[in-house]
Design an enzyme around this catalytic site. Structure first.
Site, PDB file in Angstrom:
ATOM      1  N   HIS A 199      -2.257  -6.583  -9.995  1.00 54.63           N
ATOM      2  CA  HIS A 199      -2.928  -5.301 -10.391  1.00 54.63           C
ATOM      3  C   HIS A 199      -3.216  -5.740 -11.956  1.00 54.63           C
ATOM      4  CE1 HIS A 199      -2.728  -2.206  -7.469  1.00 54.63           C
ATOM      5  NE2 HIS A 199      -1.643  -2.822  -7.066  1.00 54.63           N
ATOM      6  N   GLU A 252     -10.173  -1.035  -5.737  1.00 56.12           N
ATOM      7  CA  GLU A 252      -9.039  -1.963  -4.953  1.00 56.12           C
ATOM      8  C   GLU A 252      -9.880  -3.154  -4.542  1.00 56.12           C
ATOM      9  OE1 GLU A 252      -6.420  -0.254  -2.275  1.00 56.12           O
ATOM     10  OE2 GLU A 252      -6.960   2.037  -2.880  1.00 56.12           O
ATOM     11  N   CYS A 288       0.951  -1.084   0.114  1.00 58.15           N
ATOM     12  CA  CYS A 288      -0.015   0.116  -0.087  1.00 58.15           C
ATOM     13  C   CYS A 288       1.026   1.158   0.084  1.00 58.15           C
ATOM     14  CB  CYS A 288      -0.960   0.078   1.250  1.00 58.15           C
ATOM     15  SG  CYS A 288      -2.135   1.398   1.169  1.00 58.15           S
ATOM     16  N   CYS A 317      -4.391   5.154  -4.870  1.00 62.75           N
ATOM     17  CA  CYS A 317      -3.927   3.758  -4.525  1.00 62.75           C
ATOM     18  C   CYS A 317      -2.767   4.014  -5.152  1.00 62.75           C
ATOM     19  CB  CYS A 317      -4.805   2.773  -5.258  1.00 62.75           C
ATOM     20  SG  CYS A 317      -4.172   1.370  -5.207  1.00 62.75           S
ATOM     21  N   GLY A 318      -1.586   4.110  -4.115  1.00 59.98           N
ATOM     22  CA  GLY A 318      -0.218   4.072  -4.564  1.00 59.98           C
ATOM     23  C   GLY A 318       0.445   3.032  -5.402  1.00 59.98           C
ATOM     24  N   SER A 319       0.226   1.685  -4.983  1.00 63.02           N
ATOM     25  CA  SER A 319       0.365   0.579  -5.784  1.00 63.02           C
ATOM     26  C   SER A 319      -0.267   0.427  -7.019  1.00 63.02           C
ATOM     27  CB  SER A 319       0.346  -0.526  -4.992  1.00 63.02           C
ATOM     28  OG  SER A 319      -1.002  -0.832  -4.768  1.00 63.02           O
ATOM     29  N   GLY A 320      -1.454   0.882  -7.142  1.00 63.61           N
ATOM     30  CA  GLY A 320      -2.186   0.905  -8.468  1.00 63.61           C
ATOM     31  C   GLY A 320      -1.656   1.977  -9.315  1.00 63.61           C
TER      32      GLY A 320
END
Length: 321
Positions: A203, A252, A120, A261-264
């Protein structure tokens, strides 16, 4: 904000501190409200745990600190506290734990349904900020179940996290069977042909011409649970605005639509660059604000953005099952 204990008393306005026993908003009741003390007595003596409500671009977290001693946090309890109607409410539930050698803090991440997540990005910056403020440091190593993440303070007040390398193999995502992760055979309504990668969590990114025309809330849950994703997946809906700018809305895994969403954002930049739609340095515009992203030549993805604390409070963990 005063660090006071309180109780839930109907028909009294929110005053000084926020405490959440038994799923209700609890309040510190000043004497001038005339509320009998015995109405609060059931809660005043409860064993309370401090928490912070933090966010990165509106992607919000309840953050607990279990570094000094373990906390009785179960998946069901985390889900109950994450509930926006009966708990504090958050996109992810975060517990800071002892890291072991080589890192400054271990960050355990749970989705609102209680499931554990491996990454995250926005929470990584928030936790790094807390540790950096404690130590007077400008660089922090945050350990997660997916690996160690280096986070640094930037001169402009932002925080930049090295989210590690993007993993592009079908087993890395993971997918249910062998295939090219750059083109998945998935079509649902107006969207088709996603690209997939892992940023420590799975993702898939769908590139669209008009993001406003996509019913994200309607199709997001179905794509998250598509049979190709045995662990489910985070689904990004991306509109390329320029070679260095993308507009993104995320569905998410376990959380639904979020403001950021950082990882997104990391996965979206990687997948866009892999397809030749953008360069490797991209500003990603999310509903909550913008993140500055780079997919470096060494394969690592960096993300820079803000950190904010909304409020602090105390909670009776035992009241949540």
């Amino acid at each position: 904000m005063a660090q006071t204990k309180g109780c839930f008393v109907p028909d009294v306005h929110l005053c000084e501190a926020i405490v959440l026993p038994h799923g209700g908003w609890a309040i510190h009741v000043a004497s001038h409200f005339g509320v009998p003390a015995e109405r609060c007595a059931a809660y005043i003596g409860s064993a309370m745990t401090a928490f912070r409500k933090m966010h990165g671009l509106g992607n919000d977290f309840v953050v607990l600190d279990a570094r000094a001693a373990p906390l009785p946090v179960t998946p069901a309890r985390a889900a109950a506290i994450a509930d926006r109607h009966r708990g504090i409410g958050c996109d992810q539930f975060i517990v800071m734990e002892p890291p072991g050698e080589g890192a400054d803090v271990f960050m355990r991440i749970r989705n609102p349904d209680g499931s554990e997540a491996g990454a995250c990005g926005n929470a990584t910056r928030c936790v790094a900020f807390l540790v950096a403020e404690e130590r007077g440091a400008d660089r922090v190593i945050v350990r997660t179940i997916a690996g160690d993440l280096a986070v640094e303070r930037l001169p402009n007040g932002m925080w930049r996290a090295d989210m590690g390398p993007a993993r592009l193999g079908w087993r890395d995502v993971p997918l249910a069977r062998e295939m090219d992760t750059l083109h998945l055979p998935i079509t649902l309504g107006p969207v088709t042909d996603p690209a997939a990668c892992s940023m420590g969590n799975p993702h898939a990114t769908l590139f669209v011409n008009n993001l406003d025309a996509i019913p994200v809330a309607e199709i997001g849950p179905h794509l998250e649970r598509h049979p190709l994703f045995p662990d489910r997946a985070n689904i990004g809906f991306a509109q390329v605005l320029a070679p260095d700018r993308i507009r993104l809305v995320m569905w998410e895994r376990g959380a639904g639509m979020t403001l950021a969403c950082g990882s997104g954002a990391c996965a979206t930049v990687v997948n866009a660059a892999r397809r030749g739609l953008t360069g490797r340095r991209v500003t990603v515009e999310l509903p909550g604000g913008a993140l500055a992203m780079e997919w470096r030549e060494d394969g690592h993805v960096t993300m820079a953005g803000p950190v904010a604390t909304a409020f602090r409070g105390e909670i009776d963990l035992a009241a949540y099952g």
